[in-house]
Design an enzyme around this catalytic site. Sequence first.
Site, mmCIF file in Angstrom:
data_model
loop_
_atom_site.group_PDB
_atom_site.id
_atom_site.type_symbol
_atom_site.label_atom_id
_atom_site.label_comp_id
_atom_site.label_asym_id
_atom_site.label_seq_id
_atom_site.Cartn_x
_atom_site.Cartn_y
_atom_site.Cartn_z
ATOM 1 N N GLU A 298 0.848 -1.196 0.000
ATOM 2 C CA GLU A 298 0.000 0.000 0.000
ATOM 3 C C GLU A 298 0.881 1.243 0.000
ATOM 4 O OE1 GLU A 298 -4.186 -1.163 1.830
ATOM 5 O OE2 GLU A 298 -2.819 -0.431 3.375
ATOM 6 N N CYS A 382 -11.149 2.332 6.100
ATOM 7 C CA CYS A 382 -10.460 3.584 6.429
ATOM 8 C C CYS A 382 -10.851 4.713 5.488
ATOM 9 C CB CYS A 382 -8.940 3.381 6.385
ATOM 10 S SG CYS A 382 -8.344 2.606 4.875
#
Lengths: 615, 615
Positions: A298, A382
């Site tokens: 990520e 998130c």
Amino acid sequence: MKLRAVPFTQVSLEDDFWQPRQETNRRVSIPQSLDMLEQAGNLRNFELAAQGAREGYSGPVFMDSDLYKALEAVACSLATYPDPELDRRADAVIAQIASAQRPDGYLNTWYQINAPDRCWTNLRDDHELYCAGHLFEAAVAHYQATGKRSLLEVAMRFADCIDRVFGDAPGKRMGYCGHPEIELALVKLGRAVEEPRYLRLARFFVENRGRRFFAEEHGTPPDQYDGTYWQDDVPITEHNEVKGHAVRAIYLMSGVVDVAELSEDGAKLLSMADRVWHNTCEKRMYVTGGIGPSAHNEGFTVDYDLPNLTAYQETCASVAMILWNHRLNLLRGESRYADLMERALYNGFLAGVSLDGERYFYVNPLESEGGHHRRTWYSCACCPPNVTRTLASLGGYLYAQTDEDLYVNLYAQGTLQTALAGADVTARTQTRYPWEGDVRITFSLDRPVEFGLYLRVPDWCEGASLRLNDNANPVTAPQESGYLVLRRTWSDGDTVALSLPMPVLQIEAHPQVQADRGRLALQRGPLIYCLEACDHSVPITEIVIPRGASLTPRKTDLMGGIVVLQGQGGHAPAADWEGRLYRAAQPLPSVPVTAIPYYAWDNREPGAMRVWIPF
Amino acid sequence: MKLRAVPFTQVSLEDDFWQPRQETNRRVSIPQSLDMLEQAGNLRNFELAAQGAREGYSGPVFMDSDLYKALEAVACSLATYPDPELDRRADAVIAQIASAQRPDGYLNTWYQINAPDRCWTNLRDDHELYCAGHLFEAAVAHYQATGKRSLLEVAMRFADCIDRVFGDAPGKRMGYCGHPEIELALVKLGRAVEEPRYLRLARFFVENRGRRFFAEEHGTPPDQYDGTYWQDDVPITEHNEVKGHAVRAIYLMSGVVDVAELSEDGAKLLSMADRVWHNTCEKRMYVTGGIGPSAHNEGFTVDYDLPNLTAYQETCASVAMILWNHRLNLLRGESRYADLMERALYNGFLAGVSLDGERYFYVNPLESEGGHHRRTWYSCACCPPNVTRTLASLGGYLYAQTDEDLYVNLYAQGTLQTALAGADVTARTQTRYPWEGDVRITFSLDRPVEFGLYLRVPDWCEGASLRLNDNANPVTAPQESGYLVLRRTWSDGDTVALSLPMPVLQIEAHPQVQADRGRLALQRGPLIYCLEACDHSVPITEIVIPRGASLTPRKTDLMGGIVVLQGQGGHAPAADWEGRLYRAAQPLPSVPVTAIPYYAWDNREPGAMRVWIPF
């Protein structure tokens, strides 16, 4: 900090671009996020913790943070759009949160339910301090927006608890969070309640990072430890590149800017942040202002590795770019940071949510074969509340000030109220930005007052001009750190008209960016454009837009009134290559092309999309 | 085979392009190669083997083959350029070789010196059969060129020895060489001496390949064996892609074409060869006709992986492409194979030797930063004698024929003597090819004779036209398999004038070739061009040549009279990118550009070179 932000509570948006989005945010996205959090068990986790339950926890370890972020969004929205139902709902959630807090102030539902005697044993992976950080941010927003101290008290009790555990003083321990966030949040909380302990604790977490604490925590042999993912590979002042997990890296860098002026190592910290900033925006950032090319971590890979089809560019990472560059702009008063804030906001970030406010991208590729779509929610949720809190607090990114100067960083129609040189100032901005580059600001003043007006000249703009009080002749204003500066005594009713020419630009990437070789992107104003399949009669992968091609902006009724770019491209059918590896380059038959803003893609018929177009 | 080649013994070159190269080959390269082989110990190895020595061998295991290839070059050169000194030198070398041969016919100096009792125990790595193959090729060339049987007898004794060892018959064994070569060589030898045993043995080696024999030979567990490098991964008829070591792969494919008509599996073999050919030239070949992108395996990787700076493109692999496509052209009588032969010959291959004939490339990148240069010799010296033997035998690739038809595959000034329809035919070609596209062929005949004249229309050419006997009106000739065909009764003195327009072409690569995205190559006639540093006032990496740019061919006195391409390019200074990742594309300041043929690079001041130029 050279400047301070004018808080979102003093800014209202009254435009056709952002205001409808904030309205959708309030009416659709925020209530839906609370519903989803209820369904996913985020609220139930607090209920269980309050009951002293030892089982039944739902979701990943960082579930609390999603609820806090959603609550922050509610709070920010309430500040500008009073909504009794939302206010009531927030109060109920806050009560639930407060009831789960332990008497010592500790609050983390995963640990309270699953392992109450093992708190702070896995800082690397378990996000306790990260969740606390989002609690602090939500609490400050809620307090500033509503004046209520209910969540603030919870936050302070938890901050005090953390402050008793971590630090340099005797009896306190080493440690920092695997996912930075608490650093910037402690500064925010410390400033809001004027508590220097919180600022010192933020400084402790920042300054100690890179001591390879996670190796110690997990018994990893030093020669086998690679702390890059968590920015724990080198001492904090020694980073030269942006590395590891993108959101972690940039949340940390935001915290670095926040604590720099409190730290004895402030100059070293800022010099490191500068190196990392240059590396980020000169070698590792998408044209959309987003970051983090790789799904693997990520995060970041190597310089100039910016693949399009597999671009990860997490929505949260674009939020992080806004947060970081906002702070750097305040620190230095330089427009280049606001340029990046704008780039990330209108492109990488805004693509993260559908126009109807119901679906989100977690991953934002710059090219799609047609199979990538927004979803209602994510098990790792998130991004959605990061979108809603950013949209709800957007007013806070528009203006900055000193006691004597007003900086306009983002242009949007609306009203600002603040104090300058001891006088109340109301500034009303009229503009059709980002569709048109004319910005008119009218001041309402009780009495004439002298202040400097700093108007950002965006990095994409050449030939900006300024007129005062509708005078036919433009004003020649000095340019300072990327702003046109008008320092004068202002009278009630004075107007400034800024004209920012918005030609269609063909953007080229640095030759080292292999993914963009032989390709150009389209930009107009702050918006990066893309081709989407549903606007075209041929596969968009077969469309070429030659260098220097003439594309015309055209206002439409599509998707809230976007401006599309239209013109003729070349059609290079893939079938022509059948059985061929090389051929003489020939003029291509022309094909009509329509480009739409990147943020607006995947809101109509599903299909392919491409930002970088062969020329 | 539909056609047979007109052998190099019947073709003389009398042009300004090839003839000086053959002369340099004879005067400089060939004698130098014999000197280098003496210095490196190749000859000494034979001397030691003849003496029964058990130590003192020099060089890698395949040293014998380099000498054989050099001898083949000598032989071919002698056929067209009598040279008593070279003839004498060849005889001495042959005597040396013959003296080393064992009574049973076996001949391999490495094994005879180092391990005489372990012959044929490591076919995978030790190149015994490969060396034998080059002996056979040299022997046939020497016999055809000089009529002497000295080397031919050595070759036949060794071939008989191999035939006694390998095969299907009782008492014979399985096996094939890790480096294909003997297959095509046995066919050549078998045809030259009309010995069907040799043809059957070639067929045996081809048909059995892919039985994963090397796993057995080396005790490699089946699940750990990857025979790709040696084309031993799948049964021979099951290849779908070109794989592994490039020279091995294409020497094998050449052998496949040779044995197909002898094999019961001929159709399957050819269908496999077709699949592999399509894969090679449609997905894995450089624009220069060379192959093998990777240094790692001296070979192939995946489709469209054609890096320029790190292109391996071994000179021997370009030779292999000439050999293979020559055979396919003879098999089918289709011009597309001759097109590839021409492409590899004038570009990938010809770059392999310096203009002065003294230095060679082993590796041929399509881009250089300035550090890549030809060398006098290599410890692995496969390429230099492969260059000399190809140049010396070049006449043999120009023409092909049936009893009634003459095919012109490559255009070069010179004279051909052959028999067609029972008559002696002399054809004199006048042309300034590859610099100009006009080709004039005049026939000298004892009596009028009917035959078909097939003139290849190169793949790069549009608008070829034909005139007969200086008639003002062009002849309309039917096109057949890529050839313009004139079938008529020819009289003494008849002339044909073929005009092949040679505009400057900008070549684009398939969009999947990442290395060439946003770049174009320049081609005129059969020649691929490049930019070389010494012709430019700015770094060539900063030069852009826009699509459709007008470049003009200009004849020069440079390097034997090359035609350069000149015009204006754009200058994109690297320094302009300092600190920038994206920018609006702007028109570039112009800069004069001069392109030279790729084959001619690295013959002047050392410096950077680039074939694919950004547009």
